[in-house]
Enzyme design. Structure first.
Site, short mmCIF file in Angstrom:
data_model
loop_
_atom_site.label_atom_id
_atom_site.label_comp_id
_atom_site.label_asym_id
_atom_site.label_seq_id
_atom_site.Cartn_x
_atom_site.Cartn_y
_atom_site.Cartn_z
CE LYS A 70 31.33 -8.43 -11.08
NZ LYS A 70 29.88 -8.26 -11.23
CG ASP A 106 27.58 -9.70 -14.34
OD1 ASP A 106 27.14 -10.86 -14.20
OD2 ASP A 106 28.46 -9.21 -13.61
N GLY A 127 22.23 1.30 -6.80
CA GLY A 127 23.60 0.79 -6.74
C GLY A 127 24.53 1.59 -7.61
CB SER A 128 27.19 3.55 -7.42
OG SER A 128 27.71 3.31 -6.11
CG MET A 131 25.13 -6.52 -10.89
SD MET A 131 25.65 -7.68 -12.17
CE MET A 131 24.09 -7.99 -12.99
#
Length: 270
Positions: A70, A106, A127-128, A131
């Site tokens: 990504k 997203d 999270g990092s 997403m």
């Protein structure tokens, strides 16, 4: 009726380290329902540069991008839409005559899913990765102001937190009305039985949001549902972001009934 595959058929695709079937099933079912002369196929690659070159050379109309590509794909593109430039992360490429533009559906899916939530809710996002950035940016742009990014990787976690004006923590603690898991915790395999947040945080929250697509009912969401919390699933994210990709690729907006049919079909044929 969908035309037979021939020389005029447009190809769309996806690139992922671990390709799944949802995207292929969803898009191909919608092509069938809308009668569009398109076909969709998922791929993996160990040569991202060559794969992106192939999109140009073969006039592939669109490409979904999943982890770990990504961010790495950005230098290979010609332009970024606002949804991607806002978070430096691409999950969708649209090819207009050899000009490749990166988008992030997203981000758009999360914006839609939190649209009716109280902006005063404190939140915690675990999270990092790409997403997590999409979730945090969507929350910030939607007007949420009190948030914590939970990430063991301090550099990555602080970078996201600082960029969007939120706090950082290495481990989840305290209370937050909105809990969002943007990690693989709860997925099949080694993380299948792992709770994304401690039980006490789940008990204190109002909304539990998990981006994991499979299984739909992760341990985190099962615990939240048992506690009577509102749950937002990764399946909802997957459907909305795939729908936005479909519209970008085809410039056709399917009916809600067609979208529901395609999503149900994709999940019935994993």
């Amino acid at each position: 009726m969908k035309p037979l595959i021939g020389r005029d058929t447009r190809l769309c695709m996806s690139l992922s380290a671990r390709p799944g079937n949802f995207g292929s099933r969803f898009h191909n079912r919608l092509y069938e329902l809308t009668g569009l002369d398109f076909v969709y196929k998922s791929f993996s690659t160990t040569d991202l540069d060559a794969a992106i070159g192939g999109i140009r050379a073969l006039d592939i109309r669109g490409c979904a991008i999943s982890m770990p590509f990504k961010e790495a794909v950005i230098p290979l593109l010609d332009a970024l839409a606002q949804s991607a430039s806002a978070i430096d992360s691409v999950n969708t490429i649209v090819n207009d005559g050899g000009v490749l533009t990166g988008h992030n559906t997203d981000y758009g899916a999360v914006v839609d899913l939190v649209a009716d939530l109280d902006r005063a809710m404190p939140f915690a996002v675990r999270g990092s990765g790409g997403m997590a950035k999409a979730v945090v940016a969507a929350l910030g742009d939607s007007g949420f102001r009190d948030g914590t990014i939970v990430a063991r990787n301090e550099a990555a976690g602080r970078a996201i937190a600082d960029r969007y004006g939120f706090a950082w923590a290495a481990e989840p603690a305290g209370e937050a009305a909105l809990l969002v898991n943007a990690t693989p915790r709860g997925m099949t395999g080694a993380d299948a039985d792992v709770l994304a947040f401690p039980q006490e945080m789940i008990a204190a929250c109002t909304v539990a949001f998990d981006v994991v697509q499979y299984p739909v009912a992760t341990p985190f969401l099962r615990a939240a549902a048992e506690a009577g919390k509102r749950c937002i699933t990764g399946a909802e994210v997957a459907t909305l972001q795939a729908l936005q990709q479909f519209v970008l690729y085809t410039r056709v907006t399917p009916s809600p009934a067609q979208v529901t049919d395609a999503a149900d079909w994709a999940r019935a044929h994993p």
